[in-house]
Write a protein that holds these residues in place. Structure first.
Motif, PDB file in Angstrom:
ATOM      1  N   ALA A 129       9.281 -11.310  -1.389  1.00 16.90           N
ATOM      2  CA  ALA A 129       8.746 -11.943  -0.362  1.00 16.90           C
ATOM      3  C   ALA A 129       8.449 -10.719   0.414  1.00 16.90           C
ATOM      4  N   VAL A 130       9.711  -9.444   0.413  1.00 13.46           N
ATOM      5  CA  VAL A 130       9.766  -8.746   0.875  1.00 13.46           C
ATOM      6  C   VAL A 130       9.038  -7.279   0.638  1.00 13.46           C
ATOM      7  N   ALA A 131       8.488  -7.071  -0.615  1.00 15.53           N
ATOM      8  CA  ALA A 131       7.685  -6.016  -0.913  1.00 15.53           C
ATOM      9  C   ALA A 131       6.216  -7.036  -0.140  1.00 15.53           C
ATOM     10  N   ARG A 132       5.696  -8.298  -0.244  1.00 13.62           N
ATOM     11  CA  ARG A 132       4.302  -8.906   0.308  1.00 13.62           C
ATOM     12  C   ARG A 132       4.395  -7.972   1.686  1.00 13.62           C
ATOM     13  N   ILE A 133       5.260  -8.856   2.391  1.00 11.69           N
ATOM     14  CA  ILE A 133       5.441  -8.510   3.641  1.00 11.69           C
ATOM     15  C   ILE A 133       5.060  -6.809   4.183  1.00 11.69           C
ATOM     16  N   ALA A 134       5.890  -5.750   3.060  1.00  7.58           N
ATOM     17  CA  ALA A 134       5.964  -4.560   3.288  1.00  7.58           C
ATOM     18  C   ALA A 134       4.378  -4.724   3.540  1.00  7.58           C
ATOM     19  N   GLY A 135       3.423  -4.941   2.265  1.00  3.66           N
ATOM     20  CA  GLY A 135       2.043  -4.350   1.816  1.00  3.66           C
ATOM     21  C   GLY A 135       1.368  -4.950   2.739  1.00  3.66           C
TER      22      GLY A 135
ATOM     23  N   LYS B  67      -0.881  -0.659   8.844  1.00  7.19           N
ATOM     24  CA  LYS B  67      -0.561   0.916   9.404  1.00  7.19           C
ATOM     25  C   LYS B  67      -1.246   2.763   8.331  1.00  7.19           C
ATOM     26  N   THR B  68      -1.581   1.995   7.690  1.00 10.11           N
ATOM     27  CA  THR B  68      -2.992   2.920   6.546  1.00 10.11           C
ATOM     28  C   THR B  68      -2.991   4.414   7.600  1.00 10.11           C
ATOM     29  N   HIS B  69      -4.104   4.163   8.823  1.00  8.90           N
ATOM     30  CA  HIS B  69      -3.863   4.438   9.501  1.00  8.90           C
ATOM     31  C   HIS B  69      -3.441   6.133   9.513  1.00  8.90           C
ATOM     32  N   GLU B  70      -1.974   5.784   9.826  1.00 11.76           N
ATOM     33  CA  GLU B  70      -0.786   5.964  10.611  1.00 11.76           C
ATOM     34  C   GLU B  70      -0.211   7.074   9.241  1.00 11.76           C
ATOM     35  N   LEU B  71      -0.461   6.614   8.537  1.00  9.54           N
ATOM     36  CA  LEU B  71       0.468   7.603   7.401  1.00  9.54           C
ATOM     37  C   LEU B  71      -1.028   8.577   6.592  1.00  9.54           C
ATOM     38  N   ILE B  72      -1.904   8.220   6.357  1.00  9.55           N
ATOM     39  CA  ILE B  72      -3.221   8.931   5.669  1.00  9.55           C
ATOM     40  C   ILE B  72      -4.035   9.686   7.087  1.00  9.55           C
TER      41      ILE B  72
ATOM     42  N   LEU C 114      -6.620  11.448   8.447  1.00  5.71           N
ATOM     43  CA  LEU C 114      -8.071  11.264   8.945  1.00  5.71           C
ATOM     44  C   LEU C 114      -8.951   9.874   9.241  1.00  5.71           C
ATOM     45  N   CYS C 115      -8.137   8.369   8.294  1.00  9.21           N
ATOM     46  CA  CYS C 115      -8.019   7.500   8.157  1.00  9.21           C
ATOM     47  C   CYS C 115      -8.983   6.482   9.974  1.00  9.21           C
ATOM     48  N   HIS C 116      -9.324   6.297   9.517  1.00 16.18           N
ATOM     49  CA  HIS C 116      -9.366   5.460  11.545  1.00 16.18           C
ATOM     50  C   HIS C 116      -9.001   3.824  11.223  1.00 16.18           C
ATOM     51  N   SER C 117      -8.467   3.779  12.852  1.00 18.58           N
ATOM     52  CA  SER C 117      -7.651   2.646  12.229  1.00 18.58           C
ATOM     53  C   SER C 117      -8.247   1.714  12.966  1.00 18.58           C
ATOM     54  N   LEU C 118      -8.157  -0.067  11.684  1.00 24.74           N
ATOM     55  CA  LEU C 118      -8.763  -0.718  11.839  1.00 24.74           C
ATOM     56  C   LEU C 118      -8.823  -2.079  12.092  1.00 24.74           C
TER      57      LEU C 118
ATOM     58  N   GLU D 255      -6.620   0.956   2.853  1.00 22.57           N
ATOM     59  CA  GLU D 255      -5.677  -0.167   3.314  1.00 22.57           C
ATOM     60  C   GLU D 255      -5.047  -0.922   2.104  1.00 22.57           C
ATOM     61  N   ALA D 256      -6.837  -1.526   1.241  1.00 21.59           N
ATOM     62  CA  ALA D 256      -6.110  -1.870   0.063  1.00 21.59           C
ATOM     63  C   ALA D 256      -5.351  -1.072  -0.805  1.00 21.59           C
ATOM     64  N   LEU D 257      -5.594   0.224  -1.109  1.00 22.67           N
ATOM     65  CA  LEU D 257      -4.525   0.702  -2.027  1.00 22.67           C
ATOM     66  C   LEU D 257      -3.061   1.249  -1.461  1.00 22.67           C
ATOM     67  N   THR D 258      -3.234   0.968  -0.251  1.00 16.85           N
ATOM     68  CA  THR D 258      -2.208   1.657   1.103  1.00 16.85           C
ATOM     69  C   THR D 258      -0.954   0.406   0.323  1.00 16.85           C
ATOM     70  N   ALA D 259      -1.246  -0.637   0.508  1.00 20.95           N
ATOM     71  CA  ALA D 259      -0.408  -2.002   0.727  1.00 20.95           C
ATOM     72  C   ALA D 259      -0.543  -2.223  -0.773  1.00 20.95           C
ATOM     73  N   ALA D 260      -1.063  -1.890  -1.713  1.00 25.92           N
ATOM     74  CA  ALA D 260      -0.451  -2.134  -3.612  1.00 25.92           C
ATOM     75  C   ALA D 260       0.609  -1.452  -3.525  1.00 25.92           C
ATOM     76  N   SER D 261       0.538   0.688  -2.994  1.00 24.73           N
ATOM     77  CA  SER D 261       1.533   1.246  -3.205  1.00 24.73           C
ATOM     78  C   SER D 261       2.820   0.519  -2.609  1.00 24.73           C
TER      79      SER D 261
END
Length: 160
Positions: free
Chosen positions: A56-62, A68-73, A75-79, A114-120
């Motif tokens: 459950a914790v991992a699901r929420i983290a993903g 927050k992908t645009h804050e981590l990578i 040149l990614c757009h905020s979506l 975003e999908a790749l960041t969530a999985a990672s």
């Protein structure tokens, strides 16, 4: 091979201008695999992990990571994501957790990152929560499974 879109004519990094791109429904699916000792997986599945429901914790983290992908990578757009799903299940091998994610939106750019960041991040969270009982875990096979929408249309990975 196509030209890299995040480089301008001088070879300098830039955010891609999506102003004139059409708004379309877009979706991306990704996965990551966390390999572990069979005892660790049993502990997770039987609800005996000392830290509680680590899935459950991992699901929420993903989900949070996708947002927050645009804050981590750079040149990614905020979506404006309209859906983020993170599913975690025991691998058929009895020594892994398979993380599968799906991100959706209607917009001018895709949601693959975003999908790749969530999985990672979901896999990293599982590692973090389980490292006290199994430091030998390995995160592997982080990959895009499928993307739809946009100018490039549909793409699907070859079966593993």
């Amino acid at each position: 091979m196509n030209k890299l879109t995040h480089l301008d004519d001088k070879g300098e990094a830039r955010m891609v201008d999506v102003t004139d791109k059409a708004v379309t429904a877009r979706e991306a699916r990704a996965e990551a695999i966390l390999r572990m000792a069979p005892e660790t997986l049993r502990m997770i599945l039987d609800g005996e992990h000392p830290k509680g429901d680590v899935l459950a914790v991992a699901r929420i983290a993903g989900i949070m990571a996708a947002k927050k992908t645009h804050e981590l990578i750079p040149l990614c757009h905020s979506l404006n994501l309209t859906s983020v799903k993170v599913d975690l299940e025991a691998g058929e091998d009895g020594t892994s957790v398979v993380v599968r994610t799906r991100c959706k939106l209607s917009g001018q750019t895709g949601v693959e990152m975003e999908a790749l960041t969530a999985a990672s991040v979901a896999a990293l969270t599982l590692y973090d929560m389980c490292k006290a009982v199994d430091r030998g875990m390995v995160i592997e096979a982080v990959r895009l499974l499928e993307k739809t929408g946009g100018r490039s249309g549909h793409w699907q990975a070859d079966p593993a």
